[in-house]
Motif scaffolding. Structure first.
Motif, PDB file in Angstrom:
ATOM      1  N   TYR A  39      -6.838  -2.503  -1.608  1.00  0.00           N
ATOM      2  CA  TYR A  39      -6.289  -3.012  -0.352  1.00  0.00           C
ATOM      3  C   TYR A  39      -7.357  -3.299   0.707  1.00  0.00           C
ATOM      4  O   TYR A  39      -7.030  -3.534   1.868  1.00  0.00           O
ATOM      5  CB  TYR A  39      -5.275  -1.990   0.200  1.00  0.00           C
ATOM      6  N   PRO A  80       2.322 -10.284   1.339  1.00  0.00           N
ATOM      7  CA  PRO A  80       1.499 -10.239   2.542  1.00  0.00           C
ATOM      8  C   PRO A  80       1.035 -11.656   2.883  1.00  0.00           C
ATOM      9  O   PRO A  80       0.870 -12.485   1.981  1.00  0.00           O
ATOM     10  CB  PRO A  80       0.299  -9.376   2.135  1.00  0.00           C
ATOM     11  N   ARG A 133      -9.589 -12.021   1.349  1.00  0.00           N
ATOM     12  CA  ARG A 133     -10.170 -10.810   1.938  1.00  0.00           C
ATOM     13  C   ARG A 133     -11.271 -11.192   2.920  1.00  0.00           C
ATOM     14  O   ARG A 133     -12.140 -11.988   2.607  1.00  0.00           O
ATOM     15  CB  ARG A 133     -10.736  -9.910   0.834  1.00  0.00           C
ATOM     16  N   GLU A 174      -4.554  -7.100   5.055  1.00  0.00           N
ATOM     17  CA  GLU A 174      -3.448  -6.210   5.409  1.00  0.00           C
ATOM     18  C   GLU A 174      -2.325  -6.369   4.389  1.00  0.00           C
ATOM     19  O   GLU A 174      -1.647  -7.390   4.355  1.00  0.00           O
ATOM     20  CB  GLU A 174      -2.916  -6.528   6.812  1.00  0.00           C
ATOM     21  N   GLU A 212       0.847  -1.203   0.000  1.00  0.00           N
ATOM     22  CA  GLU A 212       0.000   0.000   0.000  1.00  0.00           C
ATOM     23  C   GLU A 212       0.878   1.248   0.000  1.00  0.00           C
ATOM     24  O   GLU A 212       1.398   1.669   1.031  1.00  0.00           O
ATOM     25  CB  GLU A 212      -0.956   0.015   1.189  1.00  0.00           C
ATOM     26  N   SER A 225       3.553  -2.885   3.854  1.00  0.00           N
ATOM     27  CA  SER A 225       3.808  -1.450   3.900  1.00  0.00           C
ATOM     28  C   SER A 225       5.141  -1.168   3.217  1.00  0.00           C
ATOM     29  O   SER A 225       5.960  -2.078   3.015  1.00  0.00           O
ATOM     30  CB  SER A 225       3.854  -0.960   5.346  1.00  0.00           C
TER      31      SER A 225
END
Length: 252
Positions: A206, A240, A251, A210, A187, A213
């Motif tokens: 996103y 991730p 998700r 999660e 993200e 980063s």
């Protein structure tokens, strides 16, 4: 001067996060990007927080003349680069091949492939002259797989994967390390750039899980860079936990 890291695309996202990590570890930094105001602001922050030397050089990696002129005009002391992080890259559009935008294709090819080549051509020669160095290329899971409507972006990142392997072989006799990291969903501004400023569409990419980063990727790049002299990580895929492949994300 301490060890030096040159980071392209340092104005945001993974590049900016790498600048913080390498500054924390005591590196002097050469930060490049198109947005001079952001580079200067970041340089001031890093200098104040970590008391390191920072040089900024604002240019577009797509422009070969700008790349060569700006890098070669750096003072000699700044050419003792230990680490090059080829981070500058982007995606434009998400359409099937028959509807793709010519300008989008050229922007991705010129940035992700040609830009990496232009910078690497200059800096690898410095490293050969210096007798040391480590080039770390930012790939993508899109360089390992192909997904619907990702055609040309995936092609550019497959090229990065191939160039990484070729560079590793070509620079082997000079003792220069070459590595690539291929992240999954991170993200950053990536999706916003892909969707040309559509923040709502970018945000949905996103939702429900999660993502990585920028800091997650930067810390992994530091791990690659900080291995002992006799250890080289050729290739690493970073995902991730919620993502198994480019197109398989769990998700909630």
């Amino acid at each position: 001067m301490s060890k030096i890291a040159l980071i392209t695309g340092a104005t945001a996202g993974i590049g900016e996060a790498c600048a913080h990590v390498f500054a924390r570890e005591g590196y002097s930094l050469i930060l490049t990007g198109r947005r001079l105001d952001r580079l200067e602001k970041l340089a001031g922050q890093l200098n104040n927080k970590y008391n390191i030397e920072v040089a900024v050089s604002s240019f577009d990696v797509r422009n070969r003349e700008q790349v060569i002129e700006n890098l070669e005009s750096l003072p000699t002391k700044w050419k003792k680069v230990n680490i090059l992080v080829n981070n500058a890259g982007l995606s434009q559009g998400l359409e099937p091949i028959q509807k793709g935008g010519y300008d989008d294709w050229e922007t991705m090819i010129d940035t992700n492939i040609k830009g990496l080549l232009y910078v690497s051509r200059v800096v690898s020669n410095w490293m050969i002259d210096n007798g040391y160095g480590h080039i770390i290329n930012l790939g993508s899971i899109a360089g390992k797989e192909v997904y619907a409507n990702g055609n040309v972006y995936c092609a550019t990142k497959h090229a990065v994967d191939a160039l990484n392997k070729g560079m590793r072989i070509d620079l082997l006799p000079h003792g220069i390390k070459v590595s690539a990291i291929h992240p999954g969903a991170v993200e950053t501004e990536f999706s916003e750039v892909r969707f040309k400023g559509d923040k709502e569409r970018a945000k949905k990419v996103y939702e429900g899980f999660e993502p990585l980063s920028a800091a997650d990727v930067a810390e992994t790049i530091w791990f690659i860079a900080s291995r002992p002299a006799h250890v080289n990580i050729n290739d690493m895929v970073l995902m991730p936990t919620a993502q198994a492949t480019a197109g398989n994300i769990f998700r909630k």
